[in-house]
Design a protein around this motif. Structure first.
Motif, mmCIF file in Angstrom:
data_model
loop_
_atom_site.group_PDB
_atom_site.id
_atom_site.type_symbol
_atom_site.label_atom_id
_atom_site.label_comp_id
_atom_site.label_asym_id
_atom_site.label_seq_id
_atom_site.Cartn_x
_atom_site.Cartn_y
_atom_site.Cartn_z
ATOM 1 N N GLY A 149 0.725 -1.257 0.000
ATOM 2 C CA GLY A 149 0.000 0.000 0.000
ATOM 3 C C GLY A 149 0.748 1.298 0.000
ATOM 4 O O GLY A 149 0.137 2.347 0.054
ATOM 5 N N ASN A 150 2.072 1.313 -0.059
ATOM 6 C CA ASN A 150 2.775 2.588 -0.148
ATOM 7 C C ASN A 150 4.122 2.401 -0.822
ATOM 8 O O ASN A 150 4.576 1.280 -1.031
ATOM 9 N N SER A 151 4.763 3.507 -1.151
ATOM 10 C CA SER A 151 6.016 3.470 -1.894
ATOM 11 C C SER A 151 7.236 3.686 -1.001
ATOM 12 O O SER A 151 8.347 3.818 -1.494
ATOM 13 N N ALA A 152 7.047 3.733 0.326
ATOM 14 C CA ALA A 152 8.171 3.920 1.233
ATOM 15 C C ALA A 152 9.061 2.675 1.233
ATOM 16 O O ALA A 152 8.580 1.560 1.001
ATOM 17 N N PRO A 153 10.352 2.833 1.473
ATOM 18 C CA PRO A 153 11.228 1.652 1.557
ATOM 19 C C PRO A 153 10.789 0.724 2.688
ATOM 20 O O PRO A 153 10.257 1.162 3.706
ATOM 21 N N HIS A 154 11.000 -0.571 2.482
ATOM 22 C CA HIS A 154 10.637 -1.574 3.474
ATOM 23 C C HIS A 154 11.894 -2.343 3.884
ATOM 24 O O HIS A 154 12.740 -2.667 3.055
ATOM 25 N N ARG A 155 11.985 -2.693 5.152
ATOM 26 C CA ARG A 155 13.152 -3.369 5.698
ATOM 27 C C ARG A 155 12.984 -4.875 5.570
ATOM 28 O O ARG A 155 11.934 -5.427 5.941
ATOM 29 N N VAL A 156 14.019 -5.559 5.058
ATOM 30 C CA VAL A 156 13.959 -7.015 4.894
ATOM 31 C C VAL A 156 15.296 -7.634 5.295
ATOM 32 O O VAL A 156 16.320 -6.954 5.396
ATOM 33 N N THR A 157 15.286 -8.944 5.506
ATOM 34 C CA THR A 157 16.518 -9.690 5.739
ATOM 35 C C THR A 157 17.300 -9.822 4.437
ATOM 36 O O THR A 157 16.712 -9.787 3.343
ATOM 37 N N SER A 158 18.603 -10.015 4.530
ATOM 38 C CA SER A 158 19.431 -10.149 3.333
ATOM 39 C C SER A 158 20.487 -11.212 3.574
ATOM 40 O O SER A 158 21.382 -11.034 4.404
ATOM 41 N N ILE A 159 20.370 -12.338 2.866
ATOM 42 C CA ILE A 159 21.283 -13.466 3.068
ATOM 43 C C ILE A 159 21.650 -14.051 1.703
ATOM 44 O O ILE A 159 21.438 -15.235 1.441
ATOM 45 N N HIS A 160 22.169 -13.224 0.811
ATOM 46 C CA HIS A 160 22.486 -13.736 -0.527
ATOM 47 C C HIS A 160 23.701 -13.018 -1.095
ATOM 48 O O HIS A 160 23.862 -11.818 -0.906
ATOM 49 N N HIS A 161 24.538 -13.777 -1.798
ATOM 50 C CA HIS A 161 25.662 -13.157 -2.496
ATOM 51 C C HIS A 161 25.468 -13.238 -4.004
ATOM 52 O O HIS A 161 26.286 -12.729 -4.770
ATOM 53 N N GLN A 162 24.387 -13.895 -4.428
ATOM 54 C CA GLN A 162 24.019 -13.955 -5.836
ATOM 55 C C GLN A 162 22.688 -13.241 -6.037
ATOM 56 O O GLN A 162 21.956 -13.004 -5.075
ATOM 57 N N CYS A 163 22.383 -12.911 -7.287
ATOM 58 C CA CYS A 163 21.131 -12.208 -7.569
ATOM 59 C C CYS A 163 20.790 -12.342 -9.048
ATOM 60 O O CYS A 163 21.582 -12.877 -9.842
ATOM 61 N N VAL A 164 19.630 -11.851 -9.413
ATOM 62 C CA VAL A 164 19.197 -11.850 -10.809
ATOM 63 C C VAL A 164 20.124 -10.961 -11.640
ATOM 64 O O VAL A 164 20.452 -9.840 -11.241
ATOM 65 N N ASP A 165 20.537 -11.468 -12.782
ATOM 66 C CA ASP A 165 21.322 -10.673 -13.745
ATOM 67 C C ASP A 165 20.417 -10.363 -14.931
ATOM 68 O O ASP A 165 19.728 -9.347 -14.950
ATOM 69 N N ARG A 166 20.370 -11.256 -15.930
ATOM 70 C CA ARG A 166 19.444 -11.079 -17.049
ATOM 71 C C ARG A 166 18.080 -11.591 -16.624
ATOM 72 O O ARG A 166 17.932 -12.729 -16.180
ATOM 73 N N LEU A 167 17.069 -10.756 -16.751
ATOM 74 C CA LEU A 167 15.720 -11.113 -16.326
ATOM 75 C C LEU A 167 15.115 -12.130 -17.282
ATOM 76 O O LEU A 167 15.235 -12.011 -18.509
ATOM 77 N N GLY A 168 14.457 -13.143 -16.724
ATOM 78 C CA GLY A 168 13.841 -14.180 -17.534
ATOM 79 C C GLY A 168 12.667 -13.665 -18.351
ATOM 80 O O GLY A 168 12.074 -12.621 -18.060
ATOM 81 N N GLU A 169 12.320 -14.413 -19.389
ATOM 82 C CA GLU A 169 11.237 -14.025 -20.302
ATOM 83 C C GLU A 169 9.894 -13.999 -19.580
ATOM 84 O O GLU A 169 9.536 -14.925 -18.853
#
Length: 280
Positions: free
Chosen positions: A177-197
């Motif tokens: 319901g809003n555009s403010a930043p949200h706080r989340v956990t972060s446990i990754h050293h990899q991530c999306v590069d090229r977005l899938g179709e």
């Protein structure tokens, strides 16, 4: 009807000494994942991996029958995805991942997508969704995206947190319901590069633009988040201010309920002697 949600298994190929199971592969789920699902009155059921090299695999139930028994699928986090799985070359042996688990989960994911049943991917699960739809991954953020924010700290594990921003018009934006930043956990050293179709970006890290959530734009429900919403349930000062994981799970379960209700309605029509509507 109580919803039955399948959870993909984590695989431990070489259990440590002291567990009493030497030279036996273990399959397990992290307990907070089951708690997150069952806290919303659904049943969590792990879908075991059957070794493709085992003679027992010839007699296992077809994937279609496994999918038919369940109302939705949650893909757990865990070890890296093997670069060869998405057509890349391994850059460091430490990032080799688990190709066996990749094949098992991709087959499971395919079954649910083709059946039009909802899928929710968490951390590795989000990355697997991207790979399934033809995307690729950044094998190591610190190495290949220098200057990025810290997304993994083994000493803090689930106590490392950062903000995410939900894209305007996204599913997550509508849920929260809003555009403010949200706080989340972060446990990754990899991530999306090229977005899938057919995938859309749902959330970004405002510090560095790393993709933090994706969704398939086609029919059905396929959502992946890079953080661990199930870890947001743990009480304590460290979790105060974290994004409420409830709306996300409830939305996933609403999709599962809607799909189950449509299936039951179609079965009732067939029972009455009329043709079943085309499945979407």
């Amino acid at each position: 009807m109580t919803l039955r949600i399948g959870i993909s298994a984590r695989l431990l190929h070489q259990p440590p000494e002291g567990l009493g199971l030497p030279q036996k592969r273990l399959q397990f789920l992290e307990s907070t994942m089951a708690h997150w699902i069952m806290a919303h009155r659904a049943i969590a059921l792990m879908v075991p991996f059957v070794d493709e090299e085992s003679p027992l695999s010839a007699n296992r139930a077809p994937m279609t029958e496994i999918v038919d028994l369940l109302d939705g699928l949650v893909l757990q986090g865990g070890i890296d995805i093997c670069p060869e799985t998405y057509g890349d070359t391994l850059r460091d042996p430490a990032w080799a991942g688990d190709a066996i688990r990749d094949r098992y989960e991709l087959n499971l994911l395919r079954g649910f997508v083709e059946a039009g049943k909802p899928v929710l991917g968490v951390c590795r699960g989000a990355q697997l969704i991207n790979v399934y739809f033809g995307g690729s991954l950044v094998q190591d953020i610190p190495t290949l995206r220098p200057g990025s924010a810290e997304h993994q700290d083994t000493s803090r594990y689930d106590r490392l947190m950062h903000d995410v921003h939900f894209e305007e018009g996204s599913l997550l934006h509508r849920l929260y319901g809003n555009s403010a930043p949200h706080r989340v956990t972060s446990i990754h050293h990899q991530c999306v590069d090229r977005l899938g179709e057919g995938l859309a970006v749902e959330a970004l890290s405002p510090q560095d633009g790393i993709i933090e959530a994706i969704r398939h734009k086609g029919s059905g429900y396929v959502l992946g988040v890079q953080w661990h919403p199930e870890f947001h349930l743990s009480p304590g000062e460290e979790t105060q201010g974290l994004l409420d994981s409830g709306p996300m799970m409830l939305d996933f379960l609403r999709a599962a309920r809607a799909r189950a209700d449509r299936h039951q309605s179609g079965a009732a029509v067939v029972h009455a002697g009329m043709p079943l509507p085309t499945r979407t």
